[in-house]
Design a protein around this motif. Structure first.
Motif, PDB file in Angstrom:
ATOM      1  N   SER A 127       0.814  -1.224   0.000  1.00  0.00           N
ATOM      2  CA  SER A 127       0.000   0.000   0.000  1.00  0.00           C
ATOM      3  C   SER A 127       0.846   1.272   0.000  1.00  0.00           C
ATOM      4  CB  SER A 127      -0.941   0.002   1.215  1.00  0.00           C
ATOM      5  OG  SER A 127      -1.799  -1.103   1.186  1.00  0.00           O
ATOM      6  N   GLY A 128       1.880   1.279  -0.820  1.00  0.00           N
ATOM      7  CA  GLY A 128       2.727   2.456  -0.923  1.00  0.00           C
ATOM      8  C   GLY A 128       3.676   2.651   0.247  1.00  0.00           C
ATOM      9  N   GLN A 129       3.699   1.718   1.169  1.00  0.00           N
ATOM     10  CA  GLN A 129       4.591   1.807   2.321  1.00  0.00           C
ATOM     11  C   GLN A 129       5.681   0.745   2.199  1.00  0.00           C
ATOM     12  OE1 GLN A 129       2.284   1.538   5.906  1.00  0.00           O
ATOM     13  NE2 GLN A 129       1.011   3.283   5.379  1.00  0.00           N
ATOM     14  N   PHE A 130       6.744   0.945   2.973  1.00  0.00           N
ATOM     15  CA  PHE A 130       7.852   0.007   2.948  1.00  0.00           C
ATOM     16  C   PHE A 130       8.311  -0.289   4.370  1.00  0.00           C
ATOM     17  CE2 PHE A 130      12.446  -0.781   2.991  1.00  0.00           C
ATOM     18  CZ  PHE A 130      12.472  -1.945   2.246  1.00  0.00           C
ATOM     19  N   VAL A 131       8.559  -1.558   4.634  1.00  0.00           N
ATOM     20  CA  VAL A 131       9.087  -1.992   5.926  1.00  0.00           C
ATOM     21  C   VAL A 131      10.387  -2.741   5.663  1.00  0.00           C
ATOM     22  CG1 VAL A 131       8.691  -3.403   7.987  1.00  0.00           C
ATOM     23  CG2 VAL A 131       6.762  -2.239   6.885  1.00  0.00           C
ATOM     24  N   HIS A 132      11.415  -2.403   6.414  1.00  0.00           N
ATOM     25  CA  HIS A 132      12.715  -3.062   6.278  1.00  0.00           C
ATOM     26  C   HIS A 132      13.080  -3.738   7.595  1.00  0.00           C
ATOM     27  CE1 HIS A 132      17.146  -2.985   6.959  1.00  0.00           C
ATOM     28  NE2 HIS A 132      17.103  -3.629   5.811  1.00  0.00           N
ATOM     29  N   ARG A 133      13.703  -4.888   7.484  1.00  0.00           N
ATOM     30  CA  ARG A 133      14.299  -5.567   8.636  1.00  0.00           C
ATOM     31  C   ARG A 133      15.677  -6.045   8.233  1.00  0.00           C
ATOM     32  NH1 ARG A 133       9.498  -7.597  11.100  1.00  0.00           N
ATOM     33  NH2 ARG A 133       8.555  -5.682  11.859  1.00  0.00           N
ATOM     34  N   GLU A 134      16.555  -6.041   9.186  1.00  0.00           N
ATOM     35  CA  GLU A 134      17.872  -6.629   9.003  1.00  0.00           C
ATOM     36  C   GLU A 134      18.053  -7.671  10.087  1.00  0.00           C
ATOM     37  OE1 GLU A 134      22.460  -5.404   9.860  1.00  0.00           O
ATOM     38  OE2 GLU A 134      21.269  -3.939   8.745  1.00  0.00           O
ATOM     39  N   LYS A 135      18.428  -8.868   9.682  1.00  0.00           N
ATOM     40  CA  LYS A 135      18.690  -9.949  10.641  1.00  0.00           C
ATOM     41  C   LYS A 135      20.122 -10.409  10.448  1.00  0.00           C
ATOM     42  CE  LYS A 135      14.276 -10.935  11.930  1.00  0.00           C
ATOM     43  NZ  LYS A 135      13.725 -11.238  13.212  1.00  0.00           N
ATOM     44  N   GLN A 136      20.751 -10.735  11.560  1.00  0.00           N
ATOM     45  CA  GLN A 136      22.082 -11.327  11.521  1.00  0.00           C
ATOM     46  C   GLN A 136      21.986 -12.653  12.252  1.00  0.00           C
ATOM     47  OE1 GLN A 136      25.533  -9.003  11.861  1.00  0.00           O
ATOM     48  NE2 GLN A 136      24.546  -7.145  11.164  1.00  0.00           N
ATOM     49  N   TYR A 137      21.821 -13.705  11.483  1.00  0.00           N
ATOM     50  CA  TYR A 137      21.616 -15.035  12.042  1.00  0.00           C
ATOM     51  C   TYR A 137      22.910 -15.691  12.510  1.00  0.00           C
ATOM     52  CZ  TYR A 137      16.928 -14.715  10.128  1.00  0.00           C
ATOM     53  OH  TYR A 137      15.647 -14.308   9.851  1.00  0.00           O
ATOM     54  N   GLY A 138      24.042 -15.196  12.051  1.00  0.00           N
ATOM     55  CA  GLY A 138      25.288 -15.895  12.325  1.00  0.00           C
ATOM     56  C   GLY A 138      25.387 -17.094  11.399  1.00  0.00           C
ATOM     57  N   ASP A 139      26.383 -17.896  11.604  1.00  0.00           N
ATOM     58  CA  ASP A 139      26.603 -19.034  10.708  1.00  0.00           C
ATOM     59  C   ASP A 139      25.822 -20.256  11.192  1.00  0.00           C
ATOM     60  OD1 ASP A 139      27.454 -20.752   8.780  1.00  0.00           O
ATOM     61  OD2 ASP A 139      29.595 -20.503   9.182  1.00  0.00           O
ATOM     62  N   LEU A 140      24.523 -20.260  10.870  1.00  0.00           N
ATOM     63  CA  LEU A 140      23.645 -21.392  11.190  1.00  0.00           C
ATOM     64  C   LEU A 140      23.774 -22.513  10.167  1.00  0.00           C
ATOM     65  CD1 LEU A 140      20.274 -19.506  11.880  1.00  0.00           C
ATOM     66  CD2 LEU A 140      21.938 -20.292  13.564  1.00  0.00           C
ATOM     67  N   GLY A 141      24.622 -22.331   9.175  1.00  0.00           N
ATOM     68  CA  GLY A 141      24.663 -23.236   8.030  1.00  0.00           C
ATOM     69  C   GLY A 141      23.705 -22.727   6.981  1.00  0.00           C
ATOM     70  N   ARG A 142      23.987 -23.075   5.749  1.00  0.00           N
ATOM     71  CA  ARG A 142      23.199 -22.575   4.621  1.00  0.00           C
ATOM     72  C   ARG A 142      21.707 -22.857   4.785  1.00  0.00           C
ATOM     73  NH1 ARG A 142      24.607 -20.644  -0.142  1.00  0.00           N
ATOM     74  NH2 ARG A 142      23.261 -20.891  -1.942  1.00  0.00           N
ATOM     75  N   ASP A 143      21.360 -24.107   5.067  1.00  0.00           N
ATOM     76  CA  ASP A 143      19.943 -24.452   5.207  1.00  0.00           C
ATOM     77  C   ASP A 143      19.308 -23.755   6.395  1.00  0.00           C
ATOM     78  OD1 ASP A 143      19.992 -26.043   2.954  1.00  0.00           O
ATOM     79  OD2 ASP A 143      20.296 -27.904   4.071  1.00  0.00           O
ATOM     80  N   GLY A 144      20.036 -23.649   7.495  1.00  0.00           N
ATOM     81  CA  GLY A 144      19.500 -22.983   8.677  1.00  0.00           C
ATOM     82  C   GLY A 144      19.195 -21.516   8.423  1.00  0.00           C
ATOM     83  N   ILE A 145      20.090 -20.837   7.741  1.00  0.00           N
ATOM     84  CA  ILE A 145      19.882 -19.419   7.422  1.00  0.00           C
ATOM     85  C   ILE A 145      18.690 -19.268   6.477  1.00  0.00           C
ATOM     86  CG2 ILE A 145      20.880 -17.427   6.199  1.00  0.00           C
ATOM     87  CD1 ILE A 145      23.641 -18.497   7.336  1.00  0.00           C
ATOM     88  N   ARG A 146      18.609 -20.105   5.490  1.00  0.00           N
ATOM     89  CA  ARG A 146      17.506 -20.011   4.527  1.00  0.00           C
ATOM     90  C   ARG A 146      16.157 -20.292   5.194  1.00  0.00           C
ATOM     91  NH1 ARG A 146      18.844 -21.384  -1.237  1.00  0.00           N
ATOM     92  NH2 ARG A 146      17.437 -23.147  -0.993  1.00  0.00           N
ATOM     93  N   GLN A 147      16.093 -21.307   6.046  1.00  0.00           N
ATOM     94  CA  GLN A 147      14.837 -21.633   6.737  1.00  0.00           C
ATOM     95  C   GLN A 147      14.431 -20.512   7.686  1.00  0.00           C
ATOM     96  OE1 GLN A 147      12.690 -24.091   6.195  1.00  0.00           O
ATOM     97  NE2 GLN A 147      13.974 -24.941   4.583  1.00  0.00           N
TER      98      GLN A 147
END
Length: 163
Positions: A127-147
């Motif tokens: 609706s013309g608005q924008f929301v941003h988030r930044e997450k730093q998961y650390g090294d959870l492994g590729r699959d962990g980060i993606r999930q």
């Protein structure tokens, strides 16, 4: 591949978007289409998901959803400005009510001191608005980060459609 928590979130997203009569699109880099896959794993998804863009390369971001190449050059693909351009570009290209975008570093390579493995930027255009988030998961492994990224993206959509 998708755990019960993710499937439950996807069901809630479908239910709430159906109730609102709204549609969505995804613009995915580090998740490679997993957000769209989660949505389509539950019944009723054809009523809400227009489709998704898997814009893994910088060229795909530019060509498919109009992310300016100069933006990528200035800030890098994993950044708030690029997440915003991805979400807004997906809305423009599809004319949906909402688009969720993710761009990050799932590893095991590709990280740096400035942008480590596990860094993900989320963009949600609605609706013309924008929301941003930044997450730093650390090294959870590729699959962990993606999930974890898929779950966080679905939760962002649910925040917009909170009961």
């Amino acid at each position: 591949m998708l755990d019960n928590e993710t499937l439950a979130l996807a069901q809630k997203v479908n239910d709430r978007l159906i109730l609102a009569g709204h549609t969505m699109a995804t613009a995915e880099s580090c998740t490679g289409g997993l957000i769209a896959a989660a949505i389509t794993s539950v019944s009723g998804s054809s009523a809400v998901l227009y489709g998704g863009f898997v814009t893994y390369s910088n060229a795909a971001k530019t060509e498919m959803i109009d992310v300016p190449a100069t933006l990528i050059e200035s800030y890098g693909a994993v950044s708030e400005p690029v997440a915003r351009a991805m979400a807004e570009g997906a809305v423009r290209r599809t004319d949906v009510d909402l688009a969720i975008a993710v761009t990050g570093i799932a590893g095991p390579g590709g990280g740096s001191e400035e942008k480590p493995i596990g860094l993900v930027h989320f963009g949600l255009a609605h609706s013309g608005q924008f929301v941003h988030r930044e997450k730093q998961y650390g090294d959870l492994g590729r699959d962990g980060i993606r999930q974890a990224t898929v779950r966080a993206a679905l939760e962002m959509v649910l925040e917009v459609y909170a009961p």
